[in-house]
Scaffold this active site. Structure first.
Site, PDB file in Angstrom:
ATOM      1  N   ASP A 189       0.127  -2.222  -5.849  1.00 38.93           N
ATOM      2  CA  ASP A 189       0.870  -1.343  -4.941  1.00 38.93           C
ATOM      3  C   ASP A 189       0.635  -1.731  -3.483  1.00 38.93           C
ATOM      4  OD1 ASP A 189      -1.765  -0.518  -4.658  1.00 38.93           O
ATOM      5  OD2 ASP A 189      -1.450   1.489  -5.457  1.00 38.93           O
ATOM      6  N   ASN A 213      -6.515  12.668  -7.046  1.00 38.50           N
ATOM      7  CA  ASN A 213      -5.478  13.565  -7.563  1.00 38.50           C
ATOM      8  C   ASN A 213      -4.978  13.078  -8.930  1.00 38.50           C
ATOM      9  OD1 ASN A 213      -4.178  11.256  -6.861  1.00 38.50           O
ATOM     10  ND2 ASN A 213      -2.671  12.208  -5.508  1.00 38.50           N
ATOM     11  N   HIS A 272      -3.919  10.030  -9.579  1.00 36.27           N
ATOM     12  CA  HIS A 272      -2.879   9.000  -9.527  1.00 36.27           C
ATOM     13  C   HIS A 272      -3.408   7.656 -10.031  1.00 36.27           C
ATOM     14  CE1 HIS A 272      -3.637   7.468  -5.085  1.00 36.27           C
ATOM     15  NE2 HIS A 272      -4.567   7.047  -5.919  1.00 36.27           N
ATOM     16  N   GLU A 292       2.058   9.246  -8.174  1.00 32.94           N
ATOM     17  CA  GLU A 292       1.486  10.507  -7.727  1.00 32.94           C
ATOM     18  C   GLU A 292       1.801  11.636  -8.713  1.00 32.94           C
ATOM     19  OE1 GLU A 292      -0.546   9.730  -5.598  1.00 32.94           O
ATOM     20  OE2 GLU A 292       0.193   9.719  -3.546  1.00 32.94           O
TER      21      GLU A 292
HETATM   22  P1  PGA Z   1     -10.694   3.853  -4.878  1.00 33.24           P
HETATM   23  O1  PGA Z   1      -9.171   4.263  -5.070  1.00 33.24           O
HETATM   24  O2  PGA Z   1     -10.943   2.732  -5.834  1.00 33.24           O
HETATM   25  O3  PGA Z   1     -10.782   3.416  -3.440  1.00 33.24           O
HETATM   26  O4  PGA Z   1     -11.519   5.057  -5.204  1.00 33.24           O
HETATM   27  C1  PGA Z   1      -8.720   4.617  -6.317  1.00 33.24           C
HETATM   28  C2  PGA Z   1      -7.264   5.008  -6.266  1.00 33.24           C
HETATM   29  O5  PGA Z   1      -6.854   5.731  -5.352  1.00 33.24           O
HETATM   30  O6  PGA Z   1      -6.525   4.608  -7.164  1.00 33.24           O
END
Ligand code: PGA
Length: 242
Positions: free
Chosen positions: A67, A136, A138, A143
């Site tokens: 992404d 959250n 995701h 989302e």
């Molecule tokens: P992080 O992000 O590895 O920085 O905790 C995870 C995500 O938001 O998918």
């Protein structure tokens, strides 16, 4: 879906890097998608270290970035592209033709999505997809409320993503939308691995693996992946009953 619990972040990262290496040994032309973020950082570093030590052929696989933040330029240290450039593309000397990242500055983001979907289809699908989980629930920028049948798409970011996402940037940044592979890509991948570490992820990991499957908590979809793995450290597994 299988759950694997490792002692700590280093052990889970080493196990994840080993999965990538064993796939590349077996299939040097594999299509591999990785997430950026704090969780996969050490996996990438260990992949480079072990892969170079073991003289793995990194010249033929296809690399796909999960992404990108819409509107954030590649030279910004918080961009997903910057992460991959620094941690994988440069150290592994990947050629531009084997690297496929969203151009989040494109004036035609819909076309960026179409191009990514077409490329993945043309390559016969993703062999291995390694993703993290947001606070959250995701995966990528899928989302809460996202459709499970989406392929690549542009999405308005959730408030949690906008505030948590500030941690990747040097100063406050305006985040509004993301461009991301969809959960159809995850479910169609031949192998999917969700990684998480640390106490702060204990609640979301509990919900992802023990909660009802719902698009309101997108990571729950991993429960339905026939070759899906959740790889966590003991801290992130703290709420899972034995
Ligand atoms: P992080 O992000 O590895 O920085 O905790 C995870 C995500 O938001 O998918």
């Amino acid at each position: 879906m299988q759950l694997q619990i490792y002692k700590d972040y280093t052990a889970l990262s080493a196990a994840t890097a080993s999965e990538i290496i064993s796939l590349l040994k077996q299939k040097p032309t594999a299509v591999i998608c990785l997430a950026s973020g704090d969780t996969p950082r050490l996996t990438c570093q260990l992949l480079v270290q072990k892969g170079l030590e073991e003289k793995i052929d990194f010249s033929r696989f296809s690399f796909i970035g999960l992404d990108e933040w819409v509107g954030i330029p590649p030279e910004n240290e918080g961009s997903c592209r910057y992460f991959f450039e620094t941690l994988l593309i440069k150290p592994l000397k990947l050629s531009p033709s084997q690297v496929h990242l969203f151009d989040a500055l494109s004036t035609d983001l819909e076309n960026e999505c179409k191009k990514m979907d077409a490329l993945i289809a043309e390559k016969g699908g993703i062999d291995l997809m390694i993703v993290g989980i947001g606070m959250n629930g995701h995966i990528g920028f899928n989302e809460p409320g996202v459709s499970f049948s989406n392929y690549a798409h542009v999405i308005d970011l959730d408030d949690t993503t906008i505030s948590v996402g500030q941690k990747y940037f040097k100063g406050p940044v305006h985040l509004k939308q993301g461009i991301t592979l969809g959960l159809k890509h995850l479910m169609n991948s031949k192998q999917a691995i969700l990684i998480a570490n640390g106490t702060k992820k204990a609640g979301v990991i509990e919900q992802a693996i023990a909660g009802g499957v719902s698009n309101l908590f997108p990571a729950t979809i991993i429960q339905q992946h026939a070759n899906g793995f959740v790889i966590v450290d003991e801290e992130a597994a703290a709420n899972i009953k034995g």
